[in-house]
Design a protein around this motif. Sequence first.
Motif, mmCIF file in Angstrom:
data_model
loop_
_atom_site.group_PDB
_atom_site.id
_atom_site.type_symbol
_atom_site.label_atom_id
_atom_site.label_comp_id
_atom_site.label_asym_id
_atom_site.label_seq_id
_atom_site.Cartn_x
_atom_site.Cartn_y
_atom_site.Cartn_z
ATOM 1 N N TYR A 196 -6.165 71.890 -25.883
ATOM 2 C CA TYR A 196 -6.021 71.463 -24.491
ATOM 3 C C TYR A 196 -7.204 70.634 -24.003
ATOM 4 O O TYR A 196 -7.390 70.441 -22.814
ATOM 5 N N ARG A 197 -8.010 70.166 -24.933
ATOM 6 C CA ARG A 197 -9.102 69.224 -24.672
ATOM 7 C C ARG A 197 -10.169 69.780 -23.736
ATOM 8 O O ARG A 197 -10.887 69.031 -23.088
ATOM 9 N N ASN A 198 -10.282 71.109 -23.672
ATOM 10 C CA ASN A 198 -11.343 71.703 -22.866
ATOM 11 C C ASN A 198 -12.543 71.940 -23.784
ATOM 12 O O ASN A 198 -12.812 73.048 -24.239
ATOM 13 N N LEU A 199 -13.270 70.847 -24.054
ATOM 14 C CA LEU A 199 -14.344 70.920 -25.045
ATOM 15 C C LEU A 199 -15.545 71.712 -24.550
ATOM 16 O O LEU A 199 -16.272 72.320 -25.352
ATOM 17 N N ARG A 200 -15.759 71.706 -23.253
ATOM 18 C CA ARG A 200 -16.887 72.494 -22.726
ATOM 19 C C ARG A 200 -16.638 73.987 -22.972
ATOM 20 O O ARG A 200 -17.519 74.716 -23.429
ATOM 21 N N ALA A 201 -15.400 74.421 -22.675
ATOM 22 C CA ALA A 201 -15.059 75.817 -22.914
ATOM 23 C C ALA A 201 -15.087 76.134 -24.405
ATOM 24 O O ALA A 201 -15.567 77.193 -24.826
ATOM 25 N N ALA A 202 -14.568 75.182 -25.200
ATOM 26 C CA ALA A 202 -14.571 75.387 -26.649
ATOM 27 C C ALA A 202 -15.992 75.558 -27.164
ATOM 28 O O ALA A 202 -16.278 76.430 -28.003
ATOM 29 N N ARG A 203 -16.893 74.759 -26.653
ATOM 30 C CA ARG A 203 -18.277 74.814 -27.137
ATOM 31 C C ARG A 203 -18.968 76.121 -26.732
ATOM 32 O O ARG A 203 -19.731 76.713 -27.514
ATOM 33 N N LEU A 204 -18.671 76.577 -25.514
ATOM 34 C CA LEU A 204 -19.256 77.849 -25.085
ATOM 35 C C LEU A 204 -18.770 78.990 -25.969
ATOM 36 O O LEU A 204 -19.545 79.871 -26.367
ATOM 37 N N LEU A 205 -17.473 78.978 -26.269
ATOM 38 C CA LEU A 205 -16.923 80.005 -27.144
ATOM 39 C C LEU A 205 -17.529 79.912 -28.538
ATOM 40 O O LEU A 205 -17.901 80.923 -29.141
ATOM 41 N N PHE A 206 -17.646 78.682 -29.037
ATOM 42 C CA PHE A 206 -18.223 78.460 -30.363
ATOM 43 C C PHE A 206 -19.654 78.989 -30.425
ATOM 44 O O PHE A 206 -20.046 79.664 -31.381
ATOM 45 N N GLU B 294 -14.776 79.035 -16.649
ATOM 46 C CA GLU B 294 -14.703 78.890 -18.089
ATOM 47 C C GLU B 294 -14.598 80.236 -18.815
ATOM 48 O O GLU B 294 -13.851 80.378 -19.775
ATOM 49 N N PHE B 295 -15.310 81.246 -18.320
ATOM 50 C CA PHE B 295 -15.295 82.497 -19.068
ATOM 51 C C PHE B 295 -13.957 83.204 -18.933
ATOM 52 O O PHE B 295 -13.501 83.867 -19.855
ATOM 53 N N ASP B 296 -13.298 83.071 -17.770
ATOM 54 C CA ASP B 296 -11.934 83.603 -17.649
ATOM 55 C C ASP B 296 -11.022 82.902 -18.636
ATOM 56 O O ASP B 296 -10.137 83.501 -19.253
ATOM 57 N N ASP C 165 -8.174 81.133 -27.556
ATOM 58 C CA ASP C 165 -9.078 81.079 -28.694
ATOM 59 C C ASP C 165 -9.669 79.678 -28.814
ATOM 60 O O ASP C 165 -9.344 78.780 -28.029
ATOM 61 N N LEU C 166 -10.541 79.482 -29.787
ATOM 62 C CA LEU C 166 -11.243 78.215 -29.953
ATOM 63 C C LEU C 166 -10.260 77.070 -30.169
ATOM 64 O O LEU C 166 -10.375 76.003 -29.555
ATOM 65 N N ARG C 167 -9.267 77.294 -31.035
ATOM 66 C CA ARG C 167 -8.316 76.227 -31.305
ATOM 67 C C ARG C 167 -7.477 75.896 -30.066
ATOM 68 O O ARG C 167 -7.101 74.747 -29.845
ATOM 69 N N GLN D 19 -20.983 81.324 -28.692
ATOM 70 C CA GLN D 19 -21.080 82.777 -28.516
ATOM 71 C C GLN D 19 -20.484 83.568 -29.678
ATOM 72 O O GLN D 19 -20.581 84.787 -29.708
ATOM 73 N N MET D 20 -19.856 82.875 -30.620
ATOM 74 C CA MET D 20 -19.226 83.593 -31.738
ATOM 75 C C MET D 20 -20.294 84.282 -32.589
ATOM 76 O O MET D 20 -21.249 83.632 -33.033
ATOM 77 N N PRO D 21 -20.156 85.582 -32.834
ATOM 78 C CA PRO D 21 -21.149 86.274 -33.685
ATOM 79 C C PRO D 21 -21.108 85.777 -35.119
ATOM 80 O O PRO D 21 -22.121 85.762 -35.807
ATOM 81 N N GLU D 22 -19.946 85.397 -35.574
ATOM 82 C CA GLU D 22 -19.806 84.825 -36.910
ATOM 83 C C GLU D 22 -18.868 83.634 -36.839
ATOM 84 O O GLU D 22 -17.892 83.648 -36.083
ATOM 85 N N ARG D 23 -19.170 82.623 -37.641
ATOM 86 C CA ARG D 23 -18.323 81.431 -37.670
ATOM 87 C C ARG D 23 -17.900 81.157 -39.106
ATOM 88 O O ARG D 23 -18.751 81.028 -39.980
ATOM 89 N N ASP D 24 -16.605 81.033 -39.299
ATOM 90 C CA ASP D 24 -16.141 80.639 -40.624
ATOM 91 C C ASP D 24 -15.893 79.133 -40.630
ATOM 92 O O ASP D 24 -16.044 78.450 -39.617
ATOM 93 N N VAL D 25 -15.496 78.604 -41.778
ATOM 94 C CA VAL D 25 -15.324 77.163 -41.914
ATOM 95 C C VAL D 25 -14.214 76.649 -41.003
ATOM 96 O O VAL D 25 -14.250 75.505 -40.530
ATOM 97 N N VAL D 26 -13.228 77.509 -40.710
ATOM 98 C CA VAL D 26 -12.141 77.115 -39.808
ATOM 99 C C VAL D 26 -12.694 76.833 -38.412
ATOM 100 O O VAL D 26 -12.296 75.866 -37.745
ATOM 101 N N SER D 27 -13.611 77.662 -37.939
ATOM 102 C CA SER D 27 -14.216 77.464 -36.609
ATOM 103 C C SER D 27 -15.019 76.170 -36.566
ATOM 104 O O SER D 27 -14.936 75.398 -35.601
ATOM 105 N N TRP D 28 -15.823 75.954 -37.620
ATOM 106 C CA TRP D 28 -16.608 74.716 -37.674
ATOM 107 C C TRP D 28 -15.683 73.491 -37.672
ATOM 108 O O TRP D 28 -15.918 72.517 -36.948
ATOM 109 N N ASN D 29 -14.624 73.550 -38.453
ATOM 110 C CA ASN D 29 -13.695 72.418 -38.531
ATOM 111 C C ASN D 29 -12.968 72.186 -37.203
ATOM 112 O O ASN D 29 -12.703 71.048 -36.813
ATOM 113 N N ALA D 30 -12.634 73.296 -36.517
ATOM 114 C CA ALA D 30 -11.959 73.160 -35.219
ATOM 115 C C ALA D 30 -12.867 72.448 -34.219
ATOM 116 O O ALA D 30 -12.425 71.567 -33.461
#
Length: 685
Positions: A43-53, A28-30, A36-38, A55-66
């Motif tokens: 590609y429906r890799n929600l586990r990877a998406a969640r890990l990235l989400f 997953e980390f590779d 990116d998150l989107r 670990q994000m130091p800052e999240r804007d509304v676009v990240s939350w919506n994604a």
Amino acid sequence: MEHCHHQPHAKRTMRLRSPPLQLHASPEFDFLERHDLRGCVRYRNLRAARLLFDQMPERDVVSWNAMLSGYAQNGYVKEAKEIFDEMPCKNSISWNGMLAAYVQNGRIEDARRLFESKADWELISWNCMMGGYVKRNRLVDARGIFDRMPERDEVSWNTMISGYAQNGELLEAQRLFEESPVRDVFTWTAMVSGYVQNGMLDEARRVFDGMPEKNSVSWNAIIAGYVQCKRMDQARELFEAMPCQNVSSWNTMITGYAQNGDIAQARNFFDRMPQRDSISWAAIIAGYAQSGYGEEALHLFVEMKRDGERLNRSTFTSTLSTCAEIAALELGKQVHGRVVKAGLESGCYVGNALLVMYCKCGNIDDAYIVFEGIEEKEVVSWNTMIAGYARHGFGKEALMLFESMKKTGILPDDVTMVGVLSACSHTGLVDKGTEYFYSMTQDYGITANSKHYTCMIDLLGRAGRLDDAQNLMKNMPFEPDAATWGALLGASRIHGNTELGEKAAKMIFEMEPDNSGMYVLLSNLYAASGRWGDVGRMRLRMRDRGVKKVPGYSWVEVQNKIHTFTVGDSVHPERDRIYTFLEELDLKMKKEGYVSSTKLVLHDVEEEEKVHMLKYHSEKLAVAFGILAIPAGRPIRVIKNLRVCEDCHNAMKHISKIVGRLIILRDSHRFHHFNGGQCSCGDYW
């Protein structure tokens, strides 16, 4: 749009459950380093998406919506709602996304509550909420939304018009159609489809001809209308005039010809298609199967696999249905393997098709394994398994399953009770069957129909209670049909009551003068009584009426190939070996006490000739070949298109004991499991 400042990750306190979904095999980390998150969400890799989400130091509304969109689009509504609730600030995309998540996943009441909690929705959300109501046929609620909308666009009008049209409220649909300020091709097509779906083809054609522009959906809708009305010549004229033919148009024509019994034209269209999809294959396979060309249907399934076409639920069910009809168990098992790979075996739609296949192919044990694996069993699943046990002669198992069904809270329906009464009939459980018959109205609110009465008359008749069977028939609230009289005729043959048999046959001939099976049944009754003159009279009557006796044949599957036999077969390549083996078996059977039932031969000939005529019945040839060709330890499964005769039934018991093999014989009426000199029917058939 509302603006949100970036929020430091350190202030987050949420703990959300990640779904057990991972579609990528790479670490997953590779993966995160390259996407990116989107991209993860896309590609429906929600586990990877969640890990990235996380670990994000800052999240804007676009990240939350994604993240919300990823959960919603993949059916994780609970997780989407948790994200939505934890969002530090929400914009219109957030609100619209949460509403769409509820609507798309069938949570319409949750969607309603969310919608009513806020006033300033965008037009897209009004349309989404209205569409959700329309999809669930809640037209009053949909119209309430439509009338409250601060503004409307083409989607609003088209959604409401389609809703009315599809639900048969065509006057209201027409009124809105005329009120609509802008009519695009979708508005017109909604009306065409509505008239077609409600069988109003002339009205549909009037609207279609008046369309200022047409697209492929419009053309396909009107062609489908003519196909549904079996007006294939006009459907073909429209198809050939269509400027934008697509794969859906071709599929409609194939389905239409197949359903109208013109399999040659269906195949002609299939072969001419410039491009096929899984629906094309499913349509032609189902067409061959329904037209009685089972082997060709299976050949097409194999060809489809070779072409690499993706299999869908319809293809699986059509192919499994074909395997069931011709008892192609080995191929059915291969299809089952593909079903498992596709992850469809636990669903009701394909699961029930698998269940029917195993039941009809004589593998009742695997049928029960499939039944147990269906996660949400509908009444159809229970009915199929109960009927399967009944046809196989396992009446007690059928009734035990019926009791289990009631304990789960699923109410029996009229089909359930036919299966239950059949189970009692096939195993001679007269008292139990009588109890179920007379209590089903009070216990389950089921009114007895002709099938229930036929089962009861069959049950009483087989048990020798012919007077009770006749009395029940007299007291029926409707006139008995041919099947009911047929049950009485069958019972008369079993118990040698020629007078009652003649009475039943007379009634059947009045209703179904071309039913060859009933002529044969009555002839059997005459032959068993030595009334050869009456046997001859039946033969003459059949000839005068042009009624032809359906020829008997049997088949057995060996290494994915169907081997078919007729009486005295002389064309099978292994015929010499088969006949030699049958002669050896005949000698061994006679030493075991087997005596030919020559009274069943419908010809007044010498006894020795009668014995010879019985020796080479098609089911005996099929069983003999099965023993020679199928490895030891595996059951011999034979199918016969007619009912097995008494002599062959007796012979199969002896053969099963002599060769030490399980022989499963499916005839037109039921299954017989021969093992160690006994039959599962207990000679009660």
